[in-house]
Enzyme design. Sequence first.
Site, PDB file in Angstrom:
ATOM      1  N   LYS A   1       0.795  -1.118  -0.022  1.00  0.00           N
ATOM      2  CA  LYS A   1      -0.022   0.067  -0.088  1.00  0.00           C
ATOM      3  C   LYS A   1       0.945   1.293  -0.011  1.00  0.00           C
ATOM      4  O   LYS A   1       2.129   1.126  -0.098  1.00  0.00           O
ATOM      5  CB  LYS A   1      -0.884  -0.026   1.286  1.00  0.00           C
ATOM      6  CG  LYS A   1      -1.899  -1.304   1.159  1.00  0.00           C
ATOM      7  CD  LYS A   1      -2.873  -1.110   0.030  1.00  0.00           C
ATOM      8  CE  LYS A   1      -3.850  -2.208   0.007  1.00  0.00           C
ATOM      9  NZ  LYS A   1      -4.020  -3.395   0.509  1.00  0.00           N
TER      10      LYS A   1
HETATM   11  C1  LIG Z   1      -9.912  -3.648  -1.077  1.00  0.00           C
HETATM   12  C2  LIG Z   1      -9.277  -4.146  -0.041  1.00  0.00           C
HETATM   13  N1  LIG Z   1     -10.144  -4.225   1.313  1.00  0.00           N
HETATM   14  C3  LIG Z   1      -9.502  -4.780   2.268  1.00  0.00           C
HETATM   15  C4  LIG Z   1      -8.315  -5.555   2.242  1.00  0.00           C
HETATM   16  C5  LIG Z   1      -7.700  -6.112   3.574  1.00  0.00           C
HETATM   17  O1  LIG Z   1      -6.580  -5.271   4.189  1.00  0.00           O
HETATM   18  P1  LIG Z   1      -5.593  -5.972   5.011  1.00  0.00           P
HETATM   19  O2  LIG Z   1      -4.686  -6.937   4.069  1.00  0.00           O
HETATM   20  O3  LIG Z   1      -4.709  -4.960   5.853  1.00  0.00           O
HETATM   21  O4  LIG Z   1      -6.271  -6.904   5.817  1.00  0.00           O
HETATM   22  C6  LIG Z   1      -7.283  -5.323   1.237  1.00  0.00           C
HETATM   23  C7  LIG Z   1      -6.030  -5.903   1.241  1.00  0.00           C
HETATM   24  O5  LIG Z   1      -5.282  -5.971   0.370  1.00  0.00           O
HETATM   25  C8  LIG Z   1      -7.976  -4.745   0.027  1.00  0.00           C
HETATM   26  O6  LIG Z   1      -7.279  -4.574  -1.140  1.00  0.00           O
END
Ligand SMILES: Cc1ncc(COP(=O)(O)O)c(C=O)c1O
Length: 403
Positions: A202
């Site tokens: 990210k």
């Molecule tokens: C659109 C979206 N929502 C939620 C998430 C979940 O985030 P995390 O990986 O920090 O749990 C991601 C992860 O890449 C994502 O791309």
Amino acid sequence: MSTVSATPHALAINGGTPVRPTFLPYGRQSIDEADIQAVVDVLRSDWLTTGPKVGEFEEQFAARVGAAHAVSFSSGTAALHAAAFAAGLKAGDEAITTPMTFAATANCVLYQGATPVFADVSSDTLNLDPEKLAQRISSKTRALLPVDYAGHPADLTAVAELSQKHGLVVIEDACHALGAEYRGQPVGSIADMTVFSFHPVKHITTGEGGMVSTNNPKFAETLRRFRNHGISSDARQRQSAGQWHYEMVLLGFNYRLPDFACALGIQQLHKLDANLARRREIAARYTAAFRAIPGVIPPAVRPETNPAWHLYPIRLVLKNLIADRTEIFRALRAENIGVNVHYIPVHFHPYYRDRFGYKGGEFPVAEDAYSRLISLPMFHGMNDQDVQDVIAAVRKVAGSYSR
Ligand SMILES: Cc1ncc(COP(=O)(O)O)c(C=O)c1O
């Protein structure tokens, strides 16, 4: 499938020389000495988990996205779960989201015992289509969950109008969109709750980590309790008040982000503007180059937005090519370009098919896009040669397979 022979310009997949000698990933973190020092300083301090860096990170983050409150979590997924809880989602409720997302967006609705309902996307941005969204609203709908796909803000005005008309909570999944703007406003200051992720691919990273921003103090209080077992104070507050007594007031989880991760987050936040500028520069170079390549469509940008470019997903024009997405994908990988695909639509996953009976064909715009999507490398640490290599590889592969 290809008939190209092993000449100097032959595709690497056919035995030719790859565009670059080393593999370029689709995303990766950038960590500098200041980041490392900030983490080490916390490791030498008294507080490894909830300490002074948590509040500092949250305050700076809230200021950056223009929100009154920001509450940190151990991941974007935990942050989504907490937002679904704070929105009051429960068994019998429905929340509407897009199939063109990572499964976590819909899963957070299931964690609360509620039902995720999908609506199809607009063909330009692959974000929720407001007309399709409106058609899916029922007496059971309690929340709307737009996703800012690839970092391009969803149609937030239309979503807000629908939420006001029907009395719904908007949880914006901005895990791709830290730093994006919509009608001049920062993403994070617009929806009832906005969710971010700090996964290493990210815009900024804390290893794992997430955040919810909100202007609503009640949501903020519930989010803070939910991430700490439902307890109404944290250990540091109790220690400084000389108290042992605490009360568990709701059923929460341990979703806390440690102090050393928050120290990393603070340092990374200082670099957010530079990271965004570099991603926007790369996107502009890609788009200028790919406009000239038949067989490839660069991602659309609507004029009211300033995207954050988490991903750079191109779409293939299959009628202009003699290969399908899988073969083009393999050919680009062979050139040492770390392409990826975002996303397998959520309703295609076996869990969703088995539980909800999806057969495919329900969301034709998302499904058609999926068959043609390829995400190219996009991260702020890419140098100019990396960018050139990606453009050269796409030119080479699309050229070799063009009709
Ligand atoms: C659109 C979206 N929502 C939620 C998430 C979940 O985030 P995390 O990986 O920090 O749990 C991601 C992860 O890449 C994502 O791309």
